[in-house]
Design a protein around this motif. Structure first.
Motif, PDB file in Angstrom:
ATOM      1  N   VAL A 181      31.517  12.049   3.967  1.00 31.84           N
ATOM      2  CA  VAL A 181      30.810  11.757   5.278  1.00 31.84           C
ATOM      3  C   VAL A 181      30.198  13.087   5.799  1.00 31.84           C
ATOM      4  CG1 VAL A 181      31.178  11.029   7.651  1.00 31.84           C
ATOM      5  CG2 VAL A 181      32.181   9.561   5.629  1.00 31.84           C
ATOM      6  N   ASP A 182      31.175  14.251   5.705  1.00 28.42           N
ATOM      7  CA  ASP A 182      30.800  15.464   6.375  1.00 28.42           C
ATOM      8  C   ASP A 182      29.606  16.048   5.668  1.00 28.42           C
ATOM      9  OD1 ASP A 182      31.071  18.189   7.942  1.00 28.42           O
ATOM     10  OD2 ASP A 182      31.418  18.962   5.863  1.00 28.42           O
ATOM     11  N   GLU A 183      29.350  15.976   4.106  1.00 20.74           N
ATOM     12  CA  GLU A 183      28.425  16.020   3.293  1.00 20.74           C
ATOM     13  C   GLU A 183      27.079  15.407   4.096  1.00 20.74           C
ATOM     14  OE1 GLU A 183      27.545  14.752  -0.847  1.00 20.74           O
ATOM     15  OE2 GLU A 183      28.755  16.566  -1.091  1.00 20.74           O
ATOM     16  N   THR A 184      27.138  14.204   4.163  1.00 19.26           N
ATOM     17  CA  THR A 184      26.234  13.231   4.531  1.00 19.26           C
ATOM     18  C   THR A 184      25.571  13.595   5.784  1.00 19.26           C
ATOM     19  OG1 THR A 184      26.844  11.464   3.397  1.00 19.26           O
ATOM     20  CG2 THR A 184      25.555  11.038   5.161  1.00 19.26           C
ATOM     21  N   LEU A 185      26.500  14.029   6.776  1.00 12.48           N
ATOM     22  CA  LEU A 185      26.261  14.459   8.312  1.00 12.48           C
ATOM     23  C   LEU A 185      25.531  15.880   8.275  1.00 12.48           C
ATOM     24  CD1 LEU A 185      29.078  12.887  10.296  1.00 12.48           C
ATOM     25  CD2 LEU A 185      26.870  12.419  10.014  1.00 12.48           C
ATOM     26  N   ARG A 186      25.821  16.560   7.549  1.00 14.93           N
ATOM     27  CA  ARG A 186      25.331  18.001   7.389  1.00 14.93           C
ATOM     28  C   ARG A 186      23.795  17.941   6.644  1.00 14.93           C
ATOM     29  NH1 ARG A 186      28.938  22.612   7.715  1.00 14.93           N
ATOM     30  NH2 ARG A 186      30.851  21.703   8.137  1.00 14.93           N
ATOM     31  N   GLY A 187      23.819  17.299   5.532  1.00 14.29           N
ATOM     32  CA  GLY A 187      22.510  16.968   4.990  1.00 14.29           C
ATOM     33  C   GLY A 187      21.362  16.380   6.008  1.00 14.29           C
ATOM     34  N   ARG A 188      22.040  15.571   6.847  1.00 14.64           N
ATOM     35  CA  ARG A 188      20.987  14.964   7.943  1.00 14.64           C
ATOM     36  C   ARG A 188      20.633  15.943   9.014  1.00 14.64           C
ATOM     37  NH1 ARG A 188      20.378   9.275   8.623  1.00 14.64           N
ATOM     38  NH2 ARG A 188      20.161   9.528  10.724  1.00 14.64           N
TER      39      ARG A 188
END
Length: 71
Positions: A55-62
């Motif tokens: 989830v952190d990876e996803t949010l950082r990517g966004r």
């Protein structure tokens, strides 16, 4: 009323929540594959940690994508 309902998203989730849901589903699928289709109670802390990383990876990517669009 959430924006999801305004734009007609049938499951009522915002685009961000859809992205988070999909990231969690991918990680749970990977964890189940690694663990022989079964998650033991003792494995929940590690599985939760891995889901949190996804989830952190996803949010950082966004966030990175959003910053690029602002420039």
């Amino acid at each position: 009323m959430s924006d999801a309902f305004v734009v007609g998203d049938p499951d009522g989730l915002s685009p961000l929540l859809v992205t988070i849901r999909d990231a969690i589903a991918r990680e749970l699928h990977a964890q189940l594959a690694l663990r022989g289709e079964q998650i033991e109670l003792a494995d929940l802390p590690e599985v939760s940690y891995q889901v949190t990383l996804r989830v952190d990876e996803t949010l950082r990517g966004r966030a990175a994508l959003s910053q690029r669009h602002r420039r």
